[in-house]
Enzyme design. Structure first.
Site, PDB file in Angstrom:
ATOM      1  N   CYS A  65       6.100  -5.915   4.286  1.00  7.55           N
ATOM      2  CA  CYS A  65       5.934  -5.935   5.745  1.00  7.55           C
ATOM      3  C   CYS A  65       5.989  -7.342   6.339  1.00  7.55           C
ATOM      4  CB  CYS A  65       4.629  -5.244   6.131  1.00  7.55           C
ATOM      5  SG  CYS A  65       4.588  -3.503   5.626  1.00  7.55           S
ATOM      6  N   LYS A  67      -5.680  -0.078   9.497  1.00 10.89           N
ATOM      7  CA  LYS A  67      -4.596   0.614   8.798  1.00 10.89           C
ATOM      8  C   LYS A  67      -4.861   0.507   7.301  1.00 10.89           C
ATOM      9  CE  LYS A  67       0.357   0.711   7.929  1.00 10.89           C
ATOM     10  NZ  LYS A  67       1.697   0.268   8.319  1.00 10.89           N
ATOM     11  N   ARG A 114       7.929   6.622   4.272  1.00  9.59           N
ATOM     12  CA  ARG A 114       8.727   5.606   3.584  1.00  9.59           C
ATOM     13  C   ARG A 114      10.069   6.173   3.154  1.00  9.59           C
ATOM     14  NH1 ARG A 114       3.592   2.990   0.370  1.00  9.59           N
ATOM     15  NH2 ARG A 114       2.598   2.194   2.259  1.00  9.59           N
ATOM     16  N   LYS A 140      -5.498   4.427  11.385  1.00 10.96           N
ATOM     17  CA  LYS A 140      -4.410   5.087  10.686  1.00 10.96           C
ATOM     18  C   LYS A 140      -4.649   5.045   9.181  1.00 10.96           C
ATOM     19  CE  LYS A 140       0.404   4.224   9.686  1.00 10.96           C
ATOM     20  NZ  LYS A 140       1.424   3.245   9.633  1.00 10.96           N
ATOM     21  N   SER A 194       2.663  10.733   8.448  1.00  5.56           N
ATOM     22  CA  SER A 194       3.656  11.643   7.866  1.00  5.56           C
ATOM     23  C   SER A 194       3.074  12.564   6.789  1.00  5.56           C
ATOM     24  CB  SER A 194       4.798  10.824   7.283  1.00  5.56           C
ATOM     25  OG  SER A 194       4.313   9.890   6.321  1.00  5.56           O
TER      26      SER A 194
HETATM   27  C1  PBG Z   1       5.492   0.358   8.612  1.00  8.31           C
HETATM   28  C2  PBG Z   1       4.810   1.640   8.944  1.00  8.31           C
HETATM   29  C3  PBG Z   1       4.383   2.663   8.083  1.00  8.31           C
HETATM   30  C4  PBG Z   1       3.897   3.684   8.886  1.00  8.31           C
HETATM   31  C5  PBG Z   1       3.980   3.242  10.202  1.00  8.31           C
HETATM   32  N1  PBG Z   1       4.536   1.988  10.224  1.00  8.31           N
HETATM   33  C6  PBG Z   1       4.490   2.768   6.599  1.00  8.31           C
HETATM   34  C7  PBG Z   1       3.772   1.813   5.762  1.00  8.31           C
HETATM   35  O1  PBG Z   1       3.004   0.962   6.213  1.00  8.31           O
HETATM   36  O2  PBG Z   1       4.012   1.884   4.555  1.00  8.31           O
HETATM   37  C8  PBG Z   1       3.397   5.008   8.417  1.00  8.31           C
HETATM   38  C9  PBG Z   1       3.653   6.139   9.360  1.00  8.31           C
HETATM   39  C10 PBG Z   1       3.578   7.501   8.741  1.00  8.31           C
HETATM   40  O3  PBG Z   1       3.314   7.666   7.530  1.00  8.31           O
HETATM   41  O4  PBG Z   1       3.789   8.460   9.486  1.00  8.31           O
HETATM   42  N2  PBG Z   1       4.647  -0.692   8.335  1.00  8.31           N
HETATM   43 ZN    ZN Z   2       5.698  -2.433   7.338  1.00  8.24          ZN
END
Ligand code: PBG
Ligand code: ZN
Length: 328
Positions: A132, A199, A209, A252, A279
């Site tokens: 990220c 998060k 992903r 989240k 998701s």
């Molecule tokens: C990217 C991001 C993610 C999600 C939102 N932005 C994936 C992650 O951090 O691996 C997850 C959203 C979802 O699972 O619906 N940083």
């Molecule tokens: Zn990311």
């Protein structure tokens, strides 16, 4: 023998009284729909891990969104899904003016001016390594460089017309950098900042992903996303992001983290609190309903009630299209 101090039924026997007992009523305006924008402009590609969800090409966006706006959709969040060939170590493609996100912002604002367009801001969809942020030589996160690039991308989304930017990268200090960038660009009065504050490093992002093709090529995200068992880091991240200028605080995933949503409401009582039903939660509820475990509508509405009861006023959910129907 039932005592007079035992009696609760009377307060909710009559259906008219039940909403009076409920913390907050779900409305269409409480929802934000996360959507995936592919750089294959003419495509509408079903996402196998997320039933009923598609990667949407810019030229297919209007046909997908128009009927939802008709039904009362008020807000979307955009995720870019570029093809592998544009990915590099620095996520150069994240704010490409010809890339899927900036093209989608412009189209949506032109066709649906009243629709709030939020952009997830992260580098993982655009980095060759799938992390990220930017990396040091030893593959640890270079926080300074990451924050600089993330703020730049956020401001470019805002300049393209986004109404809200939502950094999901979990770098330290990015809220302040983005807020300052918006101020310097003369956009701070009309572009809000939604902090993915708490998060957690969750198994529940698996389908995403897959959808966004954004999995890390090595290692995982646990050096920047929060350890699932930690309440203290979640609380500190929420307090920090409030200090750094976040307009909305998000937690989240949602359903495994209801206590953190409640913490957010207590720590930031004067901010809107958002919950992202991610998701994996979407897929779980979907597959359970398909297997006959429960009725889909009943379960989704119950999940919404649980998030509102915990303290949030905004819910990001892939069930938004169904909810717009059910809330009629
Ligand atoms: C990217 C991001 C993610 C999600 C939102 N932005 C994936 C992650 O951090 O691996 C997850 C959203 C979802 O699972 O619906 N940083
Ligand atoms: Zn990311």
């Amino acid at each position: 023998m039932v005592h007079i101090d035992s009696l609760l039924h009377a307060g909710y026997h009559n259906p008219v009284q039940r909403p009076w007992q409920v913390e907050r009523t779900l409305t269409k305006g409480s929802l934000m729909y996360p959507i995936f924008i592919t750089d294959e402009a003419d495509s509408l590609i079903p996402i196998p891990s997320m039933p009923n969800q598609n990667r949407i090409g810019v030229n297919r966006l209007e046909e997908v969104i128009a009927p939802l706006v008709q039904k009362g959709l008020r807000a979307v969040m955009l995720f870019g899904v570029p093809n592998d060939s544009v990915k590099d170590a620095l996520a150069t493609a994240a704010d490409d003016p010809a890339g899927p996100v900036i093209q989608a912002i412009k189209l949506l604002k032109a066709k649906f001016p009243a629709l709030l367009v939020s952009c997830d801001v992260c580098l993982c969809e655009y980095t060759s390594h799938g992390h990220c942020g930017h990396l040091n030589e030893d593959n640890t996160i270079n926080n300074e460089a990451s924050v600089r690039r993330i703020a730049e991308v956020a401001v470019n989304y805002a300049k393209a017309g986004a109404d809200n930017v939502a950094p999901s990268d979990m770098m330290d200090g990015r809220m302040r950098a983005i807020k300052q960038g918006l101020l310097d660009a003369g956009l701070s009065h009309r572009v809000s900042l939604m902090a993915y504050s708490a998060k957690y490093a969750s198994a529940l992002y698996g389908p995403f992903r897959d959808a966004a093709c954004s999995g890390a090529q090595f290692g995982d995200r646990s050096a920047y996303q929060l350890p699932p068992g930690s309440r203290g880091l979640g609380r500190r991240a929420i307090e920090r992001d409030v200090r750094e200028g976040a307009d909305i605080i998000m937690v989240k995933p949602a359903m495994f983290y209801l206590d953190i949503i409640r913490d957010a409401k207590e720590l930031a009582p004067d901010h809107p609190i958002a919950a992202y039903q991610v998701s994996g939660e979407y897929a779980m509820i979907h597959h359970a309903a398909s297997a006959g475990v429960f009725n889909l509508k009943t379960a989704v509405l119950e999940s919404m009630a649980s998030l509102q009861r915990a303290g949030c006023s905004l819910i990001l959910t892939y069930f938004t299209p169904e909810l717009l129907e059910w809330l009629n």
